[in-house]
Design an enzyme around this catalytic site. Structure first.
Site, PDB file in Angstrom:
ATOM      1  CB  CYS A  15      -1.125  -0.355   1.669  1.00 52.74           C
ATOM      2  SG  CYS A  15       0.004   0.304   3.030  1.00 52.74           S
ATOM      3  CB  CYS A  18       4.335   0.081   1.787  1.00 49.24           C
ATOM      4  SG  CYS A  18       2.873  -1.472   2.813  1.00 49.24           S
ATOM      5  CB  CYS A  83      50.302  -8.583  -2.121  1.00 48.47           C
ATOM      6  SG  CYS A  83      50.526  -6.370  -3.212  1.00 48.47           S
ATOM      7  CB  CYS A  86      46.874  -6.449  -5.712  1.00 49.18           C
ATOM      8  SG  CYS A  86      48.544  -6.288  -5.655  1.00 49.18           S
ATOM      9  CG  ASP A 529      24.400 -37.618  11.280  1.00 50.43           C
ATOM     10  OD1 ASP A 529      25.422 -37.524  10.724  1.00 50.43           O
ATOM     11  OD2 ASP A 529      23.597 -36.852  10.707  1.00 50.43           O
TER      12      ASP A 529
END
Length: 661
Positions: A15, A18, A83, A86, A529
């Site tokens: 709406c 919002c 490196c 960079c 598990d």
């Protein structure tokens, strides 16, 4: 910096209130000058000062209001980084690009993960930002999508090309540096030899002729990267240190040849510096390629094609299509031995599917109509028709691959510290080298006396008294710069994270990120598990049990159960193929033909029983036979060579142990 206006695509509005809520939330940010959100079009426009507020903060304000601003994420390969500095340079260039919400550049994986606003930016803008920073992106342009080569393939090809390039440079530099090593040995152990000539040419000029190609060919990449870092990006990286140290030694040696006062030349030092640094680059590129093998090996598990089942004019038609062309809802036929192309549900057929690559369980799982199957698992012995439910990046195998990529790019806390330090590391090294070079030039005698008084310490090249104050100051400066070139601080942490997650993936352990890997050192208990997780993933034959006769002990020559063993069910045959004894013929034993399946002992027993009704008949397991003897239950244990040791005494039991389960 001037004000920016960025469009937004907002979802979740129902709406006009919002839209007002979003406007209020975004307008509360410092640096935002205007906000306009249209509920009817689900769009908005924000004007902001990028020096006061970031686009990421604007998107967060929309999210805090309970809505979402549309974003997309793309992973781009980058070549040319040397490196951690960079990576920071690329990250800064990306964040300065309009429409980019967030950027994370990983030096170890040579990749950038970029989140951007599709209404304000595109992948082309991201590629241009990387190129402006002085590096090369691995593009995935629209025109390349039809060549059958993915972005990952092109990135792997770029990495392999970098490995070959660094190897060639290393070999070239090493070939020219070996004679320079001999000259270095002569300078240390026979100084007078350096004043001699080679074919009428002083050895100093010979060293110049050997070192100059190394300086030009191997040093070119470092000089070009230094120029990009200093001029374009106004930063200093490892290439700046390498270029400074190598060029200092080389130019000073050239000046000495031209008559500049001094005691020695350092062409060997200038060349060997570049050779060793290039060798390190080669080893680094190779280790990156090996670490990325985990992702490539996972992707190789996918099927390349699928058999699409369609109905045309009432007839069922099958045609082979590329995996990329499969859509949700397509029906696919999977024959025995083929990989399931994508995640789906079985609509026709029954079979067993080997899901060990996902679950770790070695026993194939029976599948029938309405059962779910996982893409890249292997169909065993039946034909299945599967309806695709997930394709592309939504499949299980692609989710696993993405998990590994995310883990390699997700930085641990120690790496964040290293990145922050590395931003100041290179400037600090240069300042330190200049300081000590100046101090040694200004106060050579004082510092020489101080160093001489320290235990186990000595002055390089004899000290300033031997080579002169200026030359020794040059040696100090070059040494201080070059000793920091490998940048272990910025390289070791990301490389360790990448290699660790890759090794884990190859062994079936997936880490959610480098921060999780960092906390593993504190783990003292691991909970599994299910017991299947702890197996080796291979079925083994452990016992052979002779089942009771089904005819009440009466001999029937044509019955297949006359040997005291019932025919195996489909599931038993399936499992038997996976056991060492069941697949023994694959390890060197010839497969017997059908007419030779029964042993001579079985034939002889069958013949004798037909001739005499008084022959002992087999009884149920554990009960007396016809002659009153207790029937023995044969047992077998599998061996690593695929043969079975049978505990029974009759030839039938031994054959059962060797050929049956």
């Amino acid at each position: 910096m001037s004000e920016r206006r960025v469009p937004l695509e907002v979802t979740g509005m129902s709406c006009a209130n919002c839209a007002a809520t979003i406007e209020e939330s975004v307008a509360s940010l410092d640096g935002v000058s205007s906000v306009d959100v249209n509920y009817a079009t689900d769009e908005g426009t924000v004007a902001y000062d990028p020096e006061a507020v970031t686009l990421a903060e604007i998107h967060k304000a929309v999210a805090d209001a309970g809505y979402e601003a549309a974003t997309e994420t793309v992973t781009v390969g980058i070549t040319g980084m040397s490196c951690a500095n960079c990576a920071e340079t690329n990250e800064a260039a990306l964040l300065e690009t309009q429409g980019v919400v967030d950027a994370d550049v990983n030096f170890a994986t040579d990749e950038a993960s970029v989140t951007y606003n599709p209404a304000a930016a595109s992948p082309a803008d991201i590629y241009d930002a990387i190129e402006r920073a002085g590096y090369t992106p691995v593009r995935e342009d629209e025109g390349q999508k039809g060549d059958g080569e993915s972005s990952g393939d092109r990135q792997a090809a770029a990495r392999n090309e970098e490995i070959r390039h660094q190897r060639k440079l290393t070999l070239f530099g090493a070939a020219l540096s070996v004679p320079l090593l001999g000259m270095l040995a002569g300078h240390l152990f026979a100084p007078a030899w350096m004043e001699t000539a080679f074919a009428g040419v002083p050895l100093g000029w010979v060293a110049f002729a050997l070192a100059t190609p190394v300086q030009v060919v191997l040093g070119r990449q470092y000089y070009e990267n230094s120029y990009k870092a200093l001029v374009r990006n106004r930063t200093a990286n490892m290439d700046v240190l390498i270029a400074l140290g190598s060029s200092t030694a080389y130019l000073y040696s050239v000046a000495r040849l031209l008559g500049f006062p001094g005691e020695g030349i350092y062409f060997d030092t200038a060349a060997l510096i570049l050779v060793f640094i290039t060798l390190g680059n080669y080893l680094e590129a190779r280790s990156k390629g090996q670490a990325s093998e985990a992702i490539r090996s996972l992707l190789e598990m996918e099927a390349e094609t699928a058999t699409l089942v369609e109905t045309e004019d009432g007839d069922t038609v099958e045609r082979e299509v590329a995996l990329e062309d499969v859509e949700v809802g397509d029906r696919l036929k999977v024959r025995p031995g083929e990989k399931v192309p994508t995640d789906g549900v079985v609509v026709e057929g029954e079979s067993a599917v080997d899901e060990s690559m996902v679950t770790g369980e070695s026993v194939p799982v029976g599948k029938g109509p309405d059962d779910e199957v996982i893409g890249s698992t292997v169909n065993q012995n039946g034909v299945l028709v599967v309806e695709a439910t997930k394709v592309g990046s939504e499949t299980a195998i692609q989710q696993i691959v993405q998990r590994v990529k995310d883990a390699q790019s997700r930085q641990p806390e120690i790496q964040n510290v290293a990145d922050r330090v590395s931003a100041y590391f290179v400037p600090a090294v240069i300042v330190n080298a200049l300081f000590w070079g100046s101090v040694w030039y200004a106060f050579p005698d004082v510092l020489a006396g101080l160093v001489s008084g320290l235990p186990l310490w000595g002055l390089a090249a004899g000290g300033p008294a031997t080579v002169g104050a200026f030359e020794f100051a040059v040696v100090v400066f070059a040494s201080a710069v070059l000793i920091a070139c490998p940048c272990a601080l910025g390289l070791a942490t990301p490389a360790a994270t990448m290699v660790g997650t890759a090794i884990g993936a190859r062994n079936g352990v997936l880490f959610e990120g480098g921060d999780i890997l960092e906390r593993v050192r504190d783990v003292d208990t691991v909970v599994f598990d299910k017991t299947g997780t702890l197996t080796r993933g291979e079925m083994e034959l452990t016992d052979v049990v002779a089942l009771p006769a089904t005819d009440g002990g009466r001999w029937r020559p044509r019955a297949r159960t006359d040997r005291g063993v019932r025919p195996r069910s489909r599931r038993e045959r399936r499992i038997g193929k996976r056991t060492p004894a069941g697949r023994g013929h694959r390890r060197g034993r010839p497969r017997p033909r059908h007419r030779r399946r029964e042993s001579d002992g079985v034939r002889e027993r069958a013949r004798s029983r037909r001739e005499s009704d008084d022959s002992p008949r087999p009884g149920p397991r554990g009960q007396p036979e016809a002659d009153g003897r207790q029937r023995r239950q044969p047992r077998a244990r599998s061996r690593r060579d695929g043969q079975a040791r049978t505990g029974g005494q009759d030839g039938d039991a031994r054959r059962t142990g060797g050929r049956r389960q």
